[in-house]
Design a protein around this motif. Sequence first.
Motif, PDB file in Angstrom:
ATOM      1  N   PRO A  89     -19.843 -85.612  28.948  1.00 35.21           N
ATOM      2  CA  PRO A  89     -19.826 -86.910  30.025  1.00 35.21           C
ATOM      3  C   PRO A  89     -18.726 -87.574  30.054  1.00 35.21           C
ATOM      4  N   ARG A  90     -17.744 -87.254  29.141  1.00 35.88           N
ATOM      5  CA  ARG A  90     -16.422 -87.926  28.985  1.00 35.88           C
ATOM      6  C   ARG A  90     -15.683 -87.249  30.104  1.00 35.88           C
ATOM      7  N   PRO A  91     -15.138 -88.609  30.996  1.00 34.93           N
ATOM      8  CA  PRO A  91     -14.149 -88.166  32.048  1.00 34.93           C
ATOM      9  C   PRO A  91     -12.963 -87.382  31.738  1.00 34.93           C
ATOM     10  N   ALA A  92     -12.669 -86.616  32.546  1.00 33.75           N
ATOM     11  CA  ALA A  92     -11.371 -85.491  32.244  1.00 33.75           C
ATOM     12  C   ALA A  92     -10.642 -85.491  33.630  1.00 33.75           C
ATOM     13  N   GLY A  93      -9.387 -85.451  33.343  1.00 34.10           N
ATOM     14  CA  GLY A  93      -8.567 -85.092  34.550  1.00 34.10           C
ATOM     15  C   GLY A  93      -7.240 -84.124  34.281  1.00 34.10           C
ATOM     16  N   GLU A  94      -6.269 -84.431  34.875  1.00 38.86           N
ATOM     17  CA  GLU A  94      -5.069 -83.382  34.647  1.00 38.86           C
ATOM     18  C   GLU A  94      -4.706 -83.029  33.116  1.00 38.86           C
ATOM     19  N   GLN A  95      -4.924 -84.172  32.387  1.00 39.34           N
ATOM     20  CA  GLN A  95      -4.408 -84.022  30.876  1.00 39.34           C
ATOM     21  C   GLN A  95      -5.485 -82.924  30.232  1.00 39.34           C
ATOM     22  N   PHE A  96      -6.448 -82.925  30.552  1.00 41.23           N
ATOM     23  CA  PHE A  96      -7.398 -82.054  29.934  1.00 41.23           C
ATOM     24  C   PHE A  96      -6.946 -80.570  30.235  1.00 41.23           C
ATOM     25  N   LEU A  97      -6.710 -80.375  31.736  1.00 36.75           N
ATOM     26  CA  LEU A  97      -5.998 -78.962  32.018  1.00 36.75           C
ATOM     27  C   LEU A  97      -4.831 -78.743  31.368  1.00 36.75           C
ATOM     28  N   ARG A 106      -7.471 -68.673  30.517  1.00 34.34           N
ATOM     29  CA  ARG A 106      -6.262 -68.178  31.783  1.00 34.34           C
ATOM     30  C   ARG A 106      -7.334 -67.275  32.856  1.00 34.34           C
ATOM     31  N   ARG A 107      -8.442 -66.880  32.419  1.00 36.10           N
ATOM     32  CA  ARG A 107      -9.350 -66.207  33.432  1.00 36.10           C
ATOM     33  C   ARG A 107      -9.933 -67.268  34.343  1.00 36.10           C
ATOM     34  N   VAL A 108     -10.707 -68.259  33.618  1.00 34.04           N
ATOM     35  CA  VAL A 108     -11.530 -69.042  34.361  1.00 34.04           C
ATOM     36  C   VAL A 108     -10.624 -70.403  35.130  1.00 34.04           C
ATOM     37  N   MET A 109      -9.613 -70.485  34.476  1.00 31.27           N
ATOM     38  CA  MET A 109      -8.788 -71.879  35.299  1.00 31.27           C
ATOM     39  C   MET A 109      -8.210 -71.438  36.513  1.00 31.27           C
ATOM     40  N   PRO A 110      -8.309 -72.021  37.735  1.00 31.89           N
ATOM     41  CA  PRO A 110      -8.153 -71.817  38.854  1.00 31.89           C
ATOM     42  C   PRO A 110      -6.414 -71.353  38.800  1.00 31.89           C
ATOM     43  N   TYR A 111      -5.997 -70.525  39.756  1.00 30.38           N
ATOM     44  CA  TYR A 111      -4.540 -69.907  39.650  1.00 30.38           C
ATOM     45  C   TYR A 111      -3.636 -71.384  39.920  1.00 30.38           C
ATOM     46  N   LEU A 112      -3.969 -72.014  41.002  1.00 31.09           N
ATOM     47  CA  LEU A 112      -3.002 -73.230  41.455  1.00 31.09           C
ATOM     48  C   LEU A 112      -2.847 -74.186  40.052  1.00 31.09           C
ATOM     49  N   SER A 113      -3.818 -74.526  39.449  1.00 31.23           N
ATOM     50  CA  SER A 113      -3.961 -75.256  38.253  1.00 31.23           C
ATOM     51  C   SER A 113      -2.576 -74.732  37.358  1.00 31.23           C
ATOM     52  N   GLN A 114      -2.940 -73.519  36.934  1.00 28.89           N
ATOM     53  CA  GLN A 114      -2.037 -72.496  35.889  1.00 28.89           C
ATOM     54  C   GLN A 114      -0.582 -72.461  36.525  1.00 28.89           C
ATOM     55  N   ARG A 115      -0.572 -72.608  37.875  1.00 26.51           N
ATOM     56  CA  ARG A 115       0.855 -72.353  38.243  1.00 26.51           C
ATOM     57  C   ARG A 115       1.486 -73.639  38.259  1.00 26.51           C
ATOM     58  N   GLN A 116       0.876 -74.699  38.586  1.00 25.18           N
ATOM     59  CA  GLN A 116       1.347 -75.845  38.350  1.00 25.18           C
ATOM     60  C   GLN A 116       1.726 -76.420  36.899  1.00 25.18           C
ATOM     61  N   ARG A 164       2.569 -74.287  34.603  1.00 22.30           N
ATOM     62  CA  ARG A 164       3.761 -73.369  34.398  1.00 22.30           C
ATOM     63  C   ARG A 164       4.857 -73.730  35.020  1.00 22.30           C
ATOM     64  N   THR A 165       4.929 -74.466  36.070  1.00 21.12           N
ATOM     65  CA  THR A 165       5.828 -75.174  36.845  1.00 21.12           C
ATOM     66  C   THR A 165       6.535 -76.561  36.111  1.00 21.12           C
ATOM     67  N   HIS A 166       5.425 -77.238  35.853  1.00 26.07           N
ATOM     68  CA  HIS A 166       5.841 -78.980  35.623  1.00 26.07           C
ATOM     69  C   HIS A 166       5.629 -78.943  34.047  1.00 26.07           C
ATOM     70  N   CYS A 167       4.855 -77.995  33.352  1.00 27.06           N
ATOM     71  CA  CYS A 167       5.024 -78.331  31.787  1.00 27.06           C
ATOM     72  C   CYS A 167       5.516 -76.691  31.224  1.00 27.06           C
ATOM     73  N   ARG A 168       6.312 -76.411  31.410  1.00 24.33           N
ATOM     74  CA  ARG A 168       7.166 -75.090  30.937  1.00 24.33           C
ATOM     75  C   ARG A 168       7.657 -75.410  29.960  1.00 24.33           C
ATOM     76  N   SER A 172      -8.760 -81.181  43.666  1.00 23.17           N
ATOM     77  CA  SER A 172      -8.296 -79.710  42.803  1.00 23.17           C
ATOM     78  C   SER A 172      -8.415 -80.042  41.296  1.00 23.17           C
ATOM     79  N   ILE A 173      -7.951 -81.014  40.798  1.00 22.48           N
ATOM     80  CA  ILE A 173      -8.101 -81.368  39.561  1.00 22.48           C
ATOM     81  C   ILE A 173      -9.692 -81.469  38.814  1.00 22.48           C
ATOM     82  N   SER A 174     -10.443 -82.013  39.777  1.00 24.20           N
ATOM     83  CA  SER A 174     -11.691 -82.042  39.594  1.00 24.20           C
ATOM     84  C   SER A 174     -12.380 -80.841  39.606  1.00 24.20           C
ATOM     85  N   LYS A 175     -12.228 -79.842  40.419  1.00 26.01           N
ATOM     86  CA  LYS A 175     -12.525 -78.473  40.665  1.00 26.01           C
ATOM     87  C   LYS A 175     -12.252 -77.703  39.469  1.00 26.01           C
ATOM     88  N   ALA A 176     -10.765 -77.676  39.137  1.00 25.24           N
ATOM     89  CA  ALA A 176     -10.520 -76.879  38.141  1.00 25.24           C
ATOM     90  C   ALA A 176     -11.155 -77.481  36.681  1.00 25.24           C
TER      91      ALA A 176
END
Length: 258
Positions: free
Chosen positions: A91-99, A164-174, A176-180, A207-211
Motif C-alpha cells: 500500500p505504500r506509495p512508490a515512485g522513481e526512487q523505488f525504481l 532486469r527482465r521485468v522492469m521496462p526498458y525505458l526505465s532501465q535506460r534512464q 543507466r543514463t542518469h544514475c550511472r 511511465s514511473i507508475s507503470k514501471a
Amino acid sequence: MVIRRIREHAAQQNWFSVAIDLLIVGVGVFLGMQASNWNDARIERQQSESYRIRLVEDLRANESDLQQRRAYYRQVRSHALAALEVLELPPRPAGEQFLIDAYQATQVVPRTLSRFTYDEMIAAGGVDRLDGADLRKRVKNYYSGIETAETTFRTIPPYREHLRRVMPYLSQRQIRTHCREALGTSSSGEQMNILPKSCRLALDSSSISKAVAQVRSSPGITADLTRYLIDLELKLDLFDLLEGRARNLRQALQEQTA
C-alpha cells in the motif's frame, strides 16, 4: 696446460709432481663447483626476496580492493533494503526512487582479487622458497581462501536477472543514463566502482507508475530480493575476513624482508 704437465711428469715418473698436479686440478674443480653452488644460492635468495616483495604489493592491492568492494556493496545493500521495504508494504506509495533502488540493488562487481605473483610462484615452485614453514602455510591458506570466496563473489543472483527482465526498458535506460556508476582507479591501479548518492530520472509520472506496478506485480521478486540480501551480507562478511587475513599476511611477509 695442466694435463700436459701431468703427462710430462708421468713420463718422467715424477709421481710427487703428478700428485701435486692432480691435487691442483681437484681443488680447482671443487672451487668451481662451490662457486656455482654459491651463485645458484644467491640467485635463489634474490628470487625469493623478489617474490616476497611482490606478494606484499599484491596483498596491499587486495586490501585496497576489498575496502572498495565493501563500500560499494554497502551502497548496493542500502538500495536493496529500501526496495524491499516498498515491496513488503504494497500500500505504500512508490515512485522513481523505488525504481532506482530496485535497479541499483542488482549491481555487482565480478572482478577477481589479485593473485598473479602467487600463481607464478606455484608454477615455478617458488612458494617452498619462502622462509618458515608457518609462513608458507599461511600464504597457501590465504590464497586457498580467496579461491573459495571467489565462488561467492562471482555468483550472479537470480534477483538481478529477474528485475532486469521485468522492469521496462525505458526505465532501465534512464537509470543507466542518469544514475550511472562512476568508474575510477585507485592509487595502486585497481578499478573503483562508485554508485551515485542521488539522481533523478527523466520520466513522466505515467511511465514511473507503470514501471513500479510492473516490478511490484512480478511473482517472486520479493523472495529473490530477500535471498540476495542474505548473499550481500555474506559478501560483506567475507570482505572483512579476507581484508584482515591479507593485512596480517602482508605484515608477516614485511617482517621477513626487514
